[in-house]
Write an enzyme that holds these catalytic residues in place. Structure first.
Site, mmCIF file in Angstrom:
data_model
loop_
_atom_site.group_PDB
_atom_site.id
_atom_site.type_symbol
_atom_site.label_atom_id
_atom_site.label_comp_id
_atom_site.label_asym_id
_atom_site.label_seq_id
_atom_site.Cartn_x
_atom_site.Cartn_y
_atom_site.Cartn_z
ATOM 1 N N CYS A 8 0.817 -1.207 0.000
ATOM 2 C CA CYS A 8 0.000 0.000 0.000
ATOM 3 C C CYS A 8 0.857 1.266 0.000
ATOM 4 O O CYS A 8 2.029 1.233 0.376
ATOM 5 C CB CYS A 8 -0.918 -0.006 1.221
ATOM 6 S SG CYS A 8 -2.302 1.133 1.002
ATOM 7 N N ASP A 131 -6.468 -3.479 11.391
ATOM 8 C CA ASP A 131 -5.320 -2.588 11.522
ATOM 9 C C ASP A 131 -5.232 -2.136 12.981
ATOM 10 O O ASP A 131 -6.230 -2.155 13.709
ATOM 11 C CB ASP A 131 -5.519 -1.377 10.592
ATOM 12 C CG ASP A 131 -4.280 -0.497 10.483
ATOM 13 O OD1 ASP A 131 -3.188 -0.929 10.916
ATOM 14 O OD2 ASP A 131 -4.404 0.627 9.952
#
Ligand SMILES: O=C(O)c1ccccc1N[C@@H]1O[C@H](COP(=O)(O)O)[C@@H](O)[C@H]1O
Length: 219
Positions: A8, A131
């Site tokens: 990412c 996360d």
């Protein structure tokens, strides 16, 4: 199902090509101005063209409105939206309906209480991304290079694909996947030499380390 590896926060042609060459399944582009990985619509358009279906294009947004998502659709035509803000279940449903793309909802985790939102999101999301919960004073809700306690996911019974993220790097990705049972790993800070600066060698090493866990599990 085979393991998904997502790199990412890509923002240059060079590092995107490294991630694609090294076999990333998903490449993520951050559309969130406070992030050091933020890309403009023009850069997103350019990088999106470069992908040429070699990986899934993920658009990371944080509580984006319809106008912003419209612009991202036009520029990047993402395969998936990664919703990394406080989007409600209703907003997920709305985004899926309006934009016709799957959504991956980021769920911030600090304690087991954070998992209470799962049944609601699981009814609508196509994938969950766990996360680490960002500190209250953080300038962004992710991409901080901080892990959470993976053992909180140990007995998870989620009938939806999920990925793990938060502070992953070449030396801990195998353990994160083993403990959480996640079907994929997502990394940003752990493959950088400085915030927003991707490191080709770290990208390659991360993908190799994640893939190695797959080889172990089929033995
Ligand atoms: O990368 C960012 O700057 C970011 C900004 C806002 C929301 C999420 C962001 N990144 C995502 O956070 C996780 C964990 O990242 P890290 O590996 O700990 O740096 C990952 O999904 C990133 O895509």
């Amino acid at each position: 199902m085979s393991l998904l590896v997502k790199i990412c926060g890509l923002s240059t042609r060079e590092t995107l090509e490294i991630a694609l060459d090294a076999g990333a399944d998903m490449v993520g582009f951050v559309f969130f101005p406070p992030s050091p990985r933020h890309v403009s619509l023009e850069t997103g358009r350019d990088l999106g063209r470069q992908v040429r279906q070699r990986a899934l294009k993920v658009a990371l947004t944080v509580d984006a409105d319809d106008a912003a998502l419209d612009n991202i659709m036009d520029a990047l035509s993402p395969d998936i939206f990664q919703l990394h803000g406080q989007e409600s279940v209703a907003r997920l449903r709305d985004i899926k309906q309006k934009f016709g793309r799957p959504v991956m909802k980021a769920v911030p985790v600090a304690t087991s209480a954070d998992l209470a939102v799962l049944p609601g999101y699981a009814a609508v999301a196509d994938r969950i991304l766990f996360d680490a919960r960002a500190p209250k004073d953080a300038t962004r809700p992710g991409g901080l290079g901080a892990p959470f306690d993976w053992h909180l996911l140990e007995n998870l019974d989620l009938r939806l694909p999920y990925m793990v993220s938060g502070g992953l790097h070449v030396d801990n990705v195998a353990e994160a996947l083993r403990v959480t049972g996640a079907g994929g790993a997502d990394v940003s800070s752990g493959v950088e030499s400085a915030p927003g600066v991707k490191d080709p060698e770290l990208i390659k090493a991360f993908i190799r380390a994640a893939r190695a866990t797959q080889e172990l599990s089929v033995r």
